[in-house]
Scaffold this motif. Sequence first.
Motif, PDB file in Angstrom:
ATOM      1  N   GLY A  20       0.843  -1.196   0.000  1.00  0.00           N
ATOM      2  CA  GLY A  20       0.000   0.000   0.000  1.00  0.00           C
ATOM      3  C   GLY A  20       0.872   1.236   0.000  1.00  0.00           C
ATOM      4  O   GLY A  20       1.892   1.297   0.695  1.00  0.00           O
ATOM      5  N   VAL A  26      -2.756   0.349  -4.250  1.00  0.00           N
ATOM      6  CA  VAL A  26      -2.333  -0.957  -3.742  1.00  0.00           C
ATOM      7  C   VAL A  26      -1.882  -1.800  -4.927  1.00  0.00           C
ATOM      8  O   VAL A  26      -2.526  -1.791  -5.979  1.00  0.00           O
ATOM      9  N   LEU A  52      -3.313  -2.813   5.900  1.00  0.00           N
ATOM     10  CA  LEU A  52      -3.502  -3.742   4.797  1.00  0.00           C
ATOM     11  C   LEU A  52      -3.291  -5.156   5.315  1.00  0.00           C
ATOM     12  O   LEU A  52      -2.258  -5.452   5.899  1.00  0.00           O
ATOM     13  N   TYR A  64      -8.057  -3.263   3.014  1.00  0.00           N
ATOM     14  CA  TYR A  64      -7.128  -2.161   3.220  1.00  0.00           C
ATOM     15  C   TYR A  64      -7.910  -0.897   3.555  1.00  0.00           C
ATOM     16  O   TYR A  64      -9.084  -0.766   3.235  1.00  0.00           O
TER      17      TYR A  64
END
Length: 199
Positions: A20, A26, A52, A64
Amino acid sequence: AVVSTQSTGFTKDGTRLAVGYGSGDVTLHDTKTAKLTCCPSRKSDQLPVTGLQFRSKDRSEMLYCLASGPIFLQRIEDEANVVDVMSAEEENEINTLDVSEFGYYFCTAGKDRNIRIYDWEKFKPFSVLGPLTEGDYIGPPEDTLTQHGKRIFSVKFSNNSPYHLVSGGWDKYVAVVHVMGYYYRTCFISRTIFEIVWM
């Protein structure tokens, strides 16, 4: 532009790594080849990914969260399917997220000093551990009675029990709590806690 890495997480079998970024993006990578395997569709407000985690019993689902409060569910096999689990937690900036050992629960914590524990299937909080009162505490009487006085940077479920977790943060306290809202113990560490790791 250089984008900082803010959060990382491995699947339980170690075959995938999620990263992340400070941009709110991501990416997913194969750990044997480091090859990018997935770049989930972005639903970002440009704030960092602060937590995450993969679901412990499954490598196909990942949660996340962004600093501004939204939590997203990513089904790994369906790159386009990013589900906004809930709107931003009001008046909160999420600093940390964790999933319980068997994937039944997940929790968040951050600026507002509350620990919210969610049911994975319902994606709704069933317990909010907020200001500590005398009746909440069941630890030894010699322990210091306190709640987190400043933002929480780390919260982790126990590796041995899905019902217990530990939190720590800017106020230099560590708290051990039960998911139903009981504080077992708090202790002063004398330094800011940014990450808790079970050994």
